[in-house]
Design a protein around this motif. Structure first.
Motif, short mmCIF file in Angstrom:
data_model
loop_
_atom_site.label_atom_id
_atom_site.label_comp_id
_atom_site.label_asym_id
_atom_site.label_seq_id
_atom_site.Cartn_x
_atom_site.Cartn_y
_atom_site.Cartn_z
N HIS A 175 -5.99 14.88 -11.06
CA HIS A 175 -7.10 14.82 -10.11
C HIS A 175 -7.11 13.42 -9.53
O HIS A 175 -7.19 12.44 -10.27
CB HIS A 175 -8.42 15.12 -10.85
CG HIS A 175 -9.59 15.19 -9.94
ND1 HIS A 175 -9.91 16.32 -9.23
CD2 HIS A 175 -10.52 14.26 -9.62
CE1 HIS A 175 -11.00 16.08 -8.51
NE2 HIS A 175 -11.38 14.84 -8.72
N PHE A 176 -6.98 13.31 -8.21
CA PHE A 176 -6.92 11.99 -7.58
C PHE A 176 -7.40 12.09 -6.14
O PHE A 176 -7.70 13.18 -5.65
CB PHE A 176 -5.50 11.41 -7.65
CG PHE A 176 -4.43 12.29 -7.07
CD1 PHE A 176 -4.11 12.23 -5.72
CD2 PHE A 176 -3.74 13.18 -7.88
CE1 PHE A 176 -3.13 13.05 -5.19
CE2 PHE A 176 -2.75 13.99 -7.35
CZ PHE A 176 -2.45 13.94 -6.00
N TYR A 177 -7.46 10.93 -5.47
CA TYR A 177 -7.96 10.86 -4.10
C TYR A 177 -6.89 10.25 -3.20
O TYR A 177 -6.22 9.30 -3.57
CB TYR A 177 -9.26 10.06 -4.04
CG TYR A 177 -10.35 10.78 -4.79
CD1 TYR A 177 -11.21 11.65 -4.12
CD2 TYR A 177 -10.48 10.65 -6.16
CE1 TYR A 177 -12.18 12.35 -4.82
CE2 TYR A 177 -11.45 11.34 -6.86
CZ TYR A 177 -12.29 12.19 -6.18
OH TYR A 177 -13.25 12.90 -6.87
N PHE A 178 -6.78 10.81 -2.00
CA PHE A 178 -5.77 10.49 -1.01
C PHE A 178 -6.48 9.86 0.18
O PHE A 178 -7.36 10.47 0.78
CB PHE A 178 -5.11 11.83 -0.64
CG PHE A 178 -4.10 11.82 0.45
CD1 PHE A 178 -2.75 11.91 0.14
CD2 PHE A 178 -4.46 11.79 1.79
CE1 PHE A 178 -1.79 11.98 1.15
CE2 PHE A 178 -3.52 11.84 2.79
CZ PHE A 178 -2.18 11.94 2.47
N TYR A 179 -6.10 8.62 0.52
CA TYR A 179 -6.73 7.87 1.62
C TYR A 179 -5.74 7.77 2.77
O TYR A 179 -4.64 7.25 2.61
CB TYR A 179 -7.12 6.47 1.15
CG TYR A 179 -8.24 6.49 0.16
CD1 TYR A 179 -9.54 6.18 0.55
CD2 TYR A 179 -8.02 6.85 -1.16
CE1 TYR A 179 -10.58 6.22 -0.36
CE2 TYR A 179 -9.05 6.88 -2.08
CZ TYR A 179 -10.33 6.57 -1.67
OH TYR A 179 -11.35 6.62 -2.57
N ASP A 180 -6.17 8.23 3.95
CA ASP A 180 -5.33 8.28 5.13
C ASP A 180 -6.05 7.56 6.26
O ASP A 180 -7.20 7.89 6.57
CB ASP A 180 -5.12 9.76 5.47
CG ASP A 180 -4.00 10.01 6.45
OD1 ASP A 180 -3.44 9.05 6.99
OD2 ASP A 180 -3.70 11.20 6.67
N TYR A 181 -5.40 6.57 6.88
CA TYR A 181 -6.02 5.80 7.96
C TYR A 181 -5.20 5.95 9.24
O TYR A 181 -3.99 5.69 9.24
CB TYR A 181 -6.10 4.32 7.57
CG TYR A 181 -6.94 4.08 6.34
CD1 TYR A 181 -8.33 4.01 6.43
CD2 TYR A 181 -6.35 3.95 5.09
CE1 TYR A 181 -9.11 3.80 5.30
CE2 TYR A 181 -7.12 3.74 3.96
CZ TYR A 181 -8.49 3.67 4.07
OH TYR A 181 -9.26 3.47 2.95
N TYR A 182 -5.88 6.36 10.32
CA TYR A 182 -5.25 6.49 11.64
C TYR A 182 -5.83 5.42 12.55
O TYR A 182 -7.03 5.19 12.56
CB TYR A 182 -5.57 7.85 12.28
CG TYR A 182 -4.93 9.02 11.60
CD1 TYR A 182 -3.67 9.46 11.99
CD2 TYR A 182 -5.57 9.70 10.59
CE1 TYR A 182 -3.07 10.54 11.38
CE2 TYR A 182 -4.98 10.79 9.97
CZ TYR A 182 -3.74 11.20 10.37
OH TYR A 182 -3.16 12.27 9.77
N GLY A 183 -4.98 4.78 13.33
CA GLY A 183 -5.43 3.79 14.30
C GLY A 183 -5.78 2.46 13.66
O GLY A 183 -5.89 2.34 12.44
N ARG A 199 -5.66 6.98 -5.08
CA ARG A 199 -6.59 6.25 -5.95
C ARG A 199 -7.19 7.19 -6.99
O ARG A 199 -7.22 8.40 -6.81
CB ARG A 199 -7.70 5.61 -5.14
CG ARG A 199 -7.20 4.53 -4.18
CD ARG A 199 -8.35 3.72 -3.61
NE ARG A 199 -7.88 2.68 -2.73
CZ ARG A 199 -7.45 1.48 -3.11
NH1 ARG A 199 -7.45 1.18 -4.39
NH2 ARG A 199 -7.04 0.60 -2.24
N VAL A 200 -7.71 6.60 -8.04
CA VAL A 200 -8.35 7.35 -9.12
C VAL A 200 -9.67 7.97 -8.66
O VAL A 200 -9.99 9.09 -9.03
CB VAL A 200 -8.57 6.45 -10.35
CG1 VAL A 200 -9.41 7.14 -11.40
CG2 VAL A 200 -7.25 6.02 -10.94
N GLY A 201 -10.42 7.23 -7.85
CA GLY A 201 -11.76 7.69 -7.47
C GLY A 201 -11.96 7.81 -5.99
O GLY A 201 -11.10 7.45 -5.18
N LEU A 208 -9.66 9.21 6.58
CA LEU A 208 -9.77 10.54 5.99
C LEU A 208 -9.56 10.39 4.49
O LEU A 208 -8.58 9.77 4.06
CB LEU A 208 -8.72 11.48 6.57
CG LEU A 208 -8.74 11.71 8.08
CD1 LEU A 208 -7.56 12.59 8.49
CD2 LEU A 208 -10.04 12.33 8.52
N VAL A 209 -10.45 10.96 3.71
CA VAL A 209 -10.31 10.93 2.26
C VAL A 209 -10.28 12.37 1.76
O VAL A 209 -11.18 13.15 2.06
CB VAL A 209 -11.45 10.14 1.57
CG1 VAL A 209 -11.25 10.13 0.06
CG2 VAL A 209 -11.53 8.72 2.12
#
Length: 174
Positions: A35-43, A72-74, A163-164
């Motif tokens: 179980h984890f979190y995916f951080y996506d940054y556009y622009g 990330r974990v959280g 986007l998370v």
């Protein structure tokens, strides 16, 4: 009762086959739930995903993006970094923004440091959950198969979009 040489050879072959088969089962398949979190940054200057092919006109069909996103974990951006998600996405639907996506989840910290698994599948960001198949892995996830379920939990920004996604991965491996 006398036994023939061919019958004896057959018995030896069967015993050898059973012995080899049982020794190959030493590495039993495991199931790991992550179980984890995916951080996506556009622009913006801190973009982790960019569009590398833009179709002509106002059409997005055929656009291609690549990224190296953050795991990330959280759900907070200050939580512990555990890896990167290297992605290739193609806008592959004429009707809606639906993507063909290939991602490698590469772990750089913790118990799975140095291991990775890969997913492939269709992603429609407007759906409440996105399910994609796990198609392989390395390190502790060698011979991985399984599936991931993700959902968009946060979308913010105007000049830079964050986007998370919350991910659950069900990984079967040796």
């Amino acid at each position: 009762m006398a036994s023939s040489p061919s019958f004896t050879l057959l018995l030896l072959f069967l015993f050898a086959t059973v012995a080899i088969g049982s020794s190959s089962r030493e590495h039993k398949e495991k199931m790991t739930h992550l179980h984890f979190y995916f951080y996506d940054y556009y622009g913006g200057s801190n973009a982790t995903t960019v569009t590398v092919v833009s179709p002509p006109g106002n059409n997005t069909f055929g656009s291609i993006g690549v990224g190296e996103n953050i795991l990330r974990v959280g759900r907070e951006s200050s939580s512990k970094l555990i890896g990167k998600a290297q992605e290739l996405t193609v806008q592959a639907s004429l009707e809606s923004p639906a993507y063909l996506s290939a991602l490698n989840f590469v772990f750089t910290a913790g118990k799975y440091n140095g291991s990775s698994f890969s997913i492939l599948g269709r992603a429609v960001l407007t759906e409440p959950r996105i399910e994609r198949g796990i198609v392989g892995g390395t390190g502790k996830f060698r011979m991985a198969r399984g599936y991931t379920i993700s959902r968009l939990i946060r979308s913010t920004g105007t000049t830079q979009t964050e986007l998370v996604f919350e991910y659950d991965a069900y990984i079967y491996h040796y």
